[in-house]
Design an enzyme around this catalytic site. Sequence first.
Site, PDB file in Angstrom:
ATOM      1  N   ARG A 139      43.792  43.291  45.543  1.00  0.00           N
ATOM      2  CA  ARG A 139      43.756  42.109  45.215  1.00  0.00           C
ATOM      3  C   ARG A 139      43.421  41.301  46.293  1.00  0.00           C
ATOM      4  NH1 ARG A 139      48.705  42.186  40.651  1.00  0.00           N
ATOM      5  NH2 ARG A 139      47.495  43.105  39.025  1.00  0.00           N
ATOM      6  N   TYR A 187      38.106  42.098  37.638  1.00  0.00           N
ATOM      7  CA  TYR A 187      39.064  43.383  38.043  1.00  0.00           C
ATOM      8  C   TYR A 187      40.025  43.077  38.847  1.00  0.00           C
ATOM      9  CZ  TYR A 187      35.340  44.065  41.952  1.00  0.00           C
ATOM     10  OH  TYR A 187      34.604  43.798  43.012  1.00  0.00           O
ATOM     11  N   GLU A 188      40.927  44.207  39.003  1.00  0.00           N
ATOM     12  CA  GLU A 188      42.094  44.201  39.837  1.00  0.00           C
ATOM     13  C   GLU A 188      43.143  43.070  39.163  1.00  0.00           C
ATOM     14  OE1 GLU A 188      42.719  46.563  41.257  1.00  0.00           O
ATOM     15  OE2 GLU A 188      40.497  47.271  42.036  1.00  0.00           O
ATOM     16  N   GLY A 189      43.223  42.787  37.859  1.00  0.00           N
ATOM     17  CA  GLY A 189      43.856  42.054  37.350  1.00  0.00           C
ATOM     18  C   GLY A 189      42.923  40.531  37.106  1.00  0.00           C
TER      19      GLY A 189
END
Length: 597
Positions: free
Chosen positions: A295, A439-441
């Site tokens: 992140r 992406y990645e949350g």
Amino acid sequence: MPTYHAPLKDYRFVLNELIQLDNYTNLPGFQDATRETVDAILEEGAKFVEGVIAPINQIGDKEGCKLKDGVVTTPTGFKEAYKQYVEGGWAGLTAEPDFGGQGLPHIVGFVMSEMMTAANMAFSMYPGLSHGAYEAILKHGTDEQRKTYLPKLIEGSWTGTMNLTEPHCGTDLGLMRTKAEPQKDGSFKITGTKIFISAGEHDMAENIIHLVLAKIPGGPSGIKGVSLFIVPKFLVNADGSLGERNGVTCGSIEHKMGIHGNSTCVLNYDGAKGWLIGEAHKGMRAMFTMMNAARLGVGIQGLGVGDVAFQNGLAYAKDRLQMRSISGVKAPDKPADPIIVHPDVRRMLMTMKAFTEGARAFALETGLKIDFAQKHPDEAARREAEDYVALVTPVIKAYLTDMGYETATMAQQCLGGHGYIWEHGMEQFVRDARIAMIYEGANGVQALDLVGRKLPEGMGRLLRTFFHPIDRFIQENMTDAKIAKDYVMPLAKAFARLQQATAWIAEQGMKSPDEAGGASSDYLKMFALVALGHVWARTAKIAHEKLANGADDKPFYETKLVTAKFFMDRMLPDTSGLLAKIQAGADSMMKLDAEAF
């Protein structure tokens, strides 16, 4: 064709003057990070990304990756560039010396990550994901796993991936179906399908080490039953050599909006051999190590793409002739004035400049805190740094990617119709930047993490690591005639609004979770603006001091002052509107029945 030039001058300012890296050479891991050494590394890094990585960026976008008979071929030049990356030792820049790394501070790695992403985002993702796998195995793997996998990941001859998402579940990982059946030899048989796996299959490294989330049959339901496994593409023999191909194959590669040069794969696990990393049913604990590193890395991606877009938008604005300035002719020797004279173009350019330079400082200071959290000899200092990093990780991920995309679209706007044409490169930056918000949350999830987890943790313990330094700076500088009116007072007002918003969310969120959820994205943006406001106020203080002492590079510091003033005048006041939206509550947001839409 777009160009990229590493902003070495600004890196030096942040590292040497704002952060003052020289002050920490007495700490473990910082002994070799002298000003001269770091500067030499950044000079060489700039040469590498500008001369090797940037020239193949558009090639990667145009050609994309190709899948044939289960084998993914990367675009022309990628394999050769990766070989140079490995030979240059860039993969092990911040890794532990015990496993072959150079052991330099994370803050240096953050600079290199920004340069890599700005030069070629798709290429940078191959080694970027490897670093996340390295971090997870380092912190949660056994001694044998560290010995087997870390040297090769650090060397770069092996790369890594993270396998979370499945066709039916993304954020809600408790719904996953991939299973891991225990075997008599202590391994597990992994079966299932994972999607959206960046760098999941390619031709640039000898082996790919997949970190895979799966459920052991009979374990707890939902997220509490998820475990993490190491599943190599090729099995590794006892002597470290590569054995037979494991039961993991690439079923397809996604046809994406951007980052075409990176292979985003559907991976099919058909009884693949894997080994548990960490405790059974505690996989999210280990995976969050990788996810948090990722992140922060994605936040850096937003910054990097924003910076390269800004550079190219600025170059075009200086060169493109259109109309005359509304305040009078500025280039009488030319048939029209360059568009940089027009106020609305200036608005976009100044916004891009204020964001990229402020966000760079914010991100690099977070990199320093990561080093403190891992290496500081004082336990209290380590804990405080851990708290700070945990608090700001969702902010860096969400705000830097939101603004990175917005910066790319503003730069595209500067180019007018040419910004919509592939050859000029700007539309690629827009397409590439867009994925970082997802992406990645997804960024909305980051906002929920900030408000729902980070704010209440430890009765506000994490929040104090951010609030106290800002309050201290304001109190210490409120009477400084040089910066109080233009820089400290605007920060103080925005900080007060952030405190109001925090108190409102704490009170209303206790009554209704929807109130906290509805406020979360606006709160995160307000938080980020105050963070950048703090950076810019401190920058203004340094610039005034340098100019008062007869700085050699007077234009540089004068530019910093003007940019800081623009941020205070034109960007930080957004905190007022954000506070109003937060305090309006969630009723009008949540009132309609789904059918009424």
